[in-house]
Scaffold this active site. Structure first.
Site, PDB file in Angstrom:
ATOM      1  N   LYS A  22      66.465  18.075 -19.728  1.00 30.70           N
ATOM      2  CA  LYS A  22      66.646  17.800 -20.950  1.00 30.70           C
ATOM      3  C   LYS A  22      65.416  17.999 -21.805  1.00 30.70           C
ATOM      4  CE  LYS A  22      65.498  13.524 -22.719  1.00 30.70           C
ATOM      5  NZ  LYS A  22      64.425  13.441 -24.054  1.00 30.70           N
ATOM      6  N   ASN A  23      64.137  17.832 -21.418  1.00 32.40           N
ATOM      7  CA  ASN A  23      63.071  18.024 -22.051  1.00 32.40           C
ATOM      8  C   ASN A  23      62.593  19.293 -22.157  1.00 32.40           C
ATOM      9  OD1 ASN A  23      62.758  15.265 -22.905  1.00 32.40           O
ATOM     10  ND2 ASN A  23      60.966  14.782 -21.443  1.00 32.40           N
ATOM     11  N   ARG A  92      64.001  12.578 -31.528  1.00 28.54           N
ATOM     12  CA  ARG A  92      62.837  12.840 -32.014  1.00 28.54           C
ATOM     13  C   ARG A  92      62.247  14.458 -31.657  1.00 28.54           C
ATOM     14  NH1 ARG A  92      57.304  11.375 -32.615  1.00 28.54           N
ATOM     15  NH2 ARG A  92      56.248  12.945 -31.546  1.00 28.54           N
ATOM     16  N   ASP A 116      62.715   7.597 -29.374  1.00 27.27           N
ATOM     17  CA  ASP A 116      62.542   6.291 -28.319  1.00 27.27           C
ATOM     18  C   ASP A 116      61.787   5.198 -28.967  1.00 27.27           C
ATOM     19  OD1 ASP A 116      63.875   7.521 -26.361  1.00 27.27           O
ATOM     20  OD2 ASP A 116      62.203   8.245 -25.319  1.00 27.27           O
ATOM     21  N   ASP A 307      57.386   9.205 -17.903  1.00 33.26           N
ATOM     22  CA  ASP A 307      58.662   8.905 -17.754  1.00 33.26           C
ATOM     23  C   ASP A 307      59.392   8.518 -16.481  1.00 33.26           C
ATOM     24  OD1 ASP A 307      58.830  10.095 -20.413  1.00 33.26           O
ATOM     25  OD2 ASP A 307      59.594  12.075 -19.845  1.00 33.26           O
ATOM     26  N   ILE A 329      49.782   6.976 -21.532  1.00 35.00           N
ATOM     27  CA  ILE A 329      50.463   8.116 -22.482  1.00 35.00           C
ATOM     28  C   ILE A 329      50.963   7.247 -23.733  1.00 35.00           C
ATOM     29  CG2 ILE A 329      51.856  10.036 -22.826  1.00 35.00           C
ATOM     30  CD1 ILE A 329      49.879  10.605 -20.664  1.00 35.00           C
TER      31      ILE A 329
HETATM   32  C1  UD1 Z   1      57.126  14.621 -24.311  1.00 37.01           C
HETATM   33  C2  UD1 Z   1      58.687  14.167 -23.629  1.00 37.01           C
HETATM   34  C3  UD1 Z   1      58.615  12.877 -23.358  1.00 37.01           C
HETATM   35  C4  UD1 Z   1      57.413  12.541 -22.261  1.00 37.01           C
HETATM   36  C5  UD1 Z   1      56.146  13.131 -22.901  1.00 37.01           C
HETATM   37  C6  UD1 Z   1      54.879  12.767 -22.305  1.00 37.01           C
HETATM   38  C7  UD1 Z   1      60.326  15.615 -24.924  1.00 37.01           C
HETATM   39  C8  UD1 Z   1      61.376  15.609 -25.801  1.00 37.01           C
HETATM   40  N1  UD1 Z   1      59.592  14.326 -24.721  1.00 37.01           N
HETATM   41  O1  UD1 Z   1      57.139  13.737 -25.395  1.00 37.01           O
HETATM   42  O2  UD1 Z   1      59.773  12.488 -22.244  1.00 37.01           O
HETATM   43  O3  UD1 Z   1      57.208  11.346 -22.135  1.00 37.01           O
HETATM   44  O4  UD1 Z   1      56.341  14.386 -23.425  1.00 37.01           O
HETATM   45  O5  UD1 Z   1      55.087  13.552 -20.878  1.00 37.01           O
HETATM   46  O6  UD1 Z   1      59.799  16.466 -24.246  1.00 37.01           O
HETATM   47  N2  UD1 Z   1      50.192  12.281 -29.857  1.00 37.01           N
HETATM   48  C9  UD1 Z   1      49.422  12.177 -31.122  1.00 37.01           C
HETATM   49  N3  UD1 Z   1      49.678  13.234 -32.027  1.00 37.01           N
HETATM   50  C10 UD1 Z   1      50.510  14.169 -31.850  1.00 37.01           C
HETATM   51  C11 UD1 Z   1      51.137  14.360 -30.748  1.00 37.01           C
HETATM   52  C12 UD1 Z   1      51.234  13.317 -29.706  1.00 37.01           C
HETATM   53  O7  UD1 Z   1      48.893  11.283 -31.116  1.00 37.01           O
HETATM   54  O8  UD1 Z   1      50.382  15.047 -32.748  1.00 37.01           O
HETATM   55  C13 UD1 Z   1      50.343  11.093 -28.839  1.00 37.01           C
HETATM   56  C14 UD1 Z   1      51.600  10.294 -28.627  1.00 37.01           C
HETATM   57  O9  UD1 Z   1      51.705   9.397 -29.572  1.00 37.01           O
HETATM   58  C15 UD1 Z   1      51.523  10.035 -27.165  1.00 37.01           C
HETATM   59  C16 UD1 Z   1      50.791  11.138 -26.424  1.00 37.01           C
HETATM   60  O10 UD1 Z   1      50.098  12.140 -27.445  1.00 37.01           O
HETATM   61  O11 UD1 Z   1      50.671   8.817 -27.202  1.00 37.01           O
HETATM   62  C17 UD1 Z   1      51.551  12.086 -25.681  1.00 37.01           C
HETATM   63  O12 UD1 Z   1      52.581  12.739 -26.413  1.00 37.01           O
HETATM   64  P1  UD1 Z   1      53.412  14.044 -26.130  1.00 37.01           P
HETATM   65  O13 UD1 Z   1      52.572  14.641 -25.117  1.00 37.01           O
HETATM   66  O14 UD1 Z   1      53.303  15.125 -27.666  1.00 37.01           O
HETATM   67  O15 UD1 Z   1      54.584  13.594 -25.880  1.00 37.01           O
HETATM   68  P2  UD1 Z   1      56.236  14.305 -26.635  1.00 37.01           P
HETATM   69  O16 UD1 Z   1      56.041  15.631 -26.701  1.00 37.01           O
HETATM   70  O17 UD1 Z   1      56.532  13.265 -27.737  1.00 37.01           O
END
Ligand code: UD1
Length: 426
Positions: A22-23, A92, A116, A307, A329
């Site tokens: 999915k991701n 998201r 989520d 996850d 995370i």
């Molecule tokens: C993706 C996955 C999710 C997985 C996560 C970490 C998808 C759709 N989702 O989410 O299932 O759990 O990776 O492996 O692919 N953050 C910031 N600023 C930003 C971006 C992120 O502070 O600009 C923080 C987030 O709040 C979080 C952390 O960084 O605490 C990790 O986020 P990120 O790796 O970006 O996860 P997603 O891409 O949202």
């Protein structure tokens, strides 16, 4: 609204096939926007999130055809630049259209996403990275409006944290930028490699995906062409089946999975007492005794995936001994622990640490699923609980697990999907 009625006690055995991730596929669908014409994605899971992303791409002007296991996206010459709230709020990951839209159109207006219930998920690194490439962004009435009227210019981008989403957005924007972009402290997840592979097939010049430094040499707009791409297997779904096998003292062969993407989670199962056999197209997990408790600390890939944290908490609730699970995370990812406690689990949390003392059995109860992975973890717990566990709000689980109930039952579980007569809107 529907719910799952799980009767505990079954030992899972047999074979299960995993679909594409999915991701990954959501980002591959966004990447298709970069080239006019028909892109075909295969190994696509039949989950709600794909429907949501398809709806968003249609709103942007694409024709999207969904067939079992395949999505065909026909991207027109003229795209809309606006991703509206009523579509983005369901998913998201819609934020990943930001990079491709800015790259192709020089502007994008994308609603701030929902998604989520696992904590605030900022976008500062997405926006900051695009700013380095010359795009300005402002937030207005719940939308991010990003503009680069003269196009993007390659630059060095250093991420504070290896964010998956920020790495993907910057990567997709940089393929059409003028000049070379280097993303440092980039995320290294297999889904990033999958995205880079597809971009390369489209004609982009990307190297280093899967390492912390990704280099992208921009190519002129219009020089990318659509492609056909097979989505990388879903390591989180595969890992969920692996834990289900171990917890129920079962014997499950997981096919169309890549054990190389699960080295640490599978090694934890070996520590817990399972036999794990690697195979060319998957792996087999066999467990003949009560699992031993295993400590977990979530970290960006190749660290332990957040996850899979709920599934490993579920495993630890019935393990021999005590385990410490540390979530690094997402801050709210322990919210579901109260539901686990309703099943008789002995868990104490302190900030981002949880200590779990294993019990021989859990005891079935009604519980609510907060997000995709927490929901799956609760179903796993229900498999080892005495009596019936009713898991509500399963629409969250449907977002990540295609045909979960049928697959569980094919392995010998007793799970029924039924309408939820008690559902009410809060
Ligand atoms: C993706 C996955 C999710 C997985 C996560 C970490 C998808 C759709 N989702 O989410 O299932 O759990 O990776 O492996 O692919 N953050 C910031 N600023 C930003 C971006 C992120 O502070 O600009 C923080 C987030 O709040 C979080 C952390 O960084 O605490 C990790 O986020 P990120 O790796 O970006 O996860 P997603 O891409 O949202």
């Amino acid at each position: 609204m529907e719910r799952f009625r799980v009767t505990g006690g079954a030992r899972l055995a047999g074979e299960v096939r995993v679909d594409g991730a999915k991701n990954s596929v959501l980002k591959l669908m966004a990447a298709a926007l970069l080239a006019e014409g028909r892109t075909t994605l295969t190994n696509v899971p039949e989950i709600l999130d794909i429907d949501f992303m398809s709806a968003l791409l249609r709103r942007l002007g694409c024709e999207v055809e969904q067939r079992p296991g395949t999505v065909v996206i026909d991207v027109p010459a003229e795209l809309s630049h606006e991703a509206p709230y009523e579509l983005v709020r369901r998913l998201r990951a819609s934020i990943c259209v930001l990079g491709p839209l800015v790259a192709r159109l020089g502007r994008a207006k994308v609603a701030l996403p929902g998604g989520d219930n696992i904590g605030s998920r900022a976008l500062d690194m997405h926006i900051g990275g695009l700013a380095k490439l010359g795009a300005t962004s402002e937030s207005e009435h719940g939308y991010i409006i990003t503009e680069a009227p003269k196009g993007l210019t390659g630059a060095s981008v250093w991420l504070d944290f290896p964010s998956v989403g920020a790495t993907e957005n910057i990567l997709m924007a940089a393929v059409l930028a003028n000049g070379t972009t280097v993303i440092d402290n980039a995320a290294r997840e297999p889904e990033i490699v999958d995205l880079a592979d597809m971009l390369i097939q489209m004609g982009a010049k990307v190297s280093g995906a899967g390492t912390s430094t990704i280099e992208i040499e921009g190519v002129p707009a219009g020089s990318l062409s659509p492609t056909s791409h097979r989505t990388v297997p879903d390591r989180i779904v595969a890992g969920t089946w692996a834990v289900a096998a171990a917890m129920t003292r079962g014997d499950v062969t997981i096919l169309n999975a890549n054990p190389h993407h699960l080295e640490l989670p599978l090694d934890k199962l070996v520590t817990a007492g399972a036999d794990v056999e690697w195979m060319p197209d998957g792996f087999r997990v066999e467990m003949n005794r009560r699992p031993e408790a295993v400590d977990i600390m979530t970290l960006p890939y190749p660290g332990f995936p957040t996850d899979l944290q709920p599934a490993y908490i579920a495993l630890n609730t019935v393990a021999e001994g005590a385990a410490m699970v540390t979530e690094n995370i997402f801050e709210a990812r322990f919210m579901f622990i109260d539901e686990m406690v309703r099943l008789g689990a002995e868990i104490k949390t302190d900030g981002h640490h949880a200590v779990i003392r294993g019990r021989p059995h859990l005891s079935g109860a009604p519980v609510r699923s907060h997000d995709i992975r927490a929901g799956a973890g609760l179903v796993l717990a229900g498999l080892v609980a005495e009596g019936e566990t009713i898991v509500t709000d399963v629409h969250h689980i449907d977002r990540g697990y295609a045909d979960f109930v049928a697959q569980l039952n094919s392995l010998g579980a007793q799970v029924v999907r039924e309408p939820d007569p008690d559902h009410f809107h809060e």
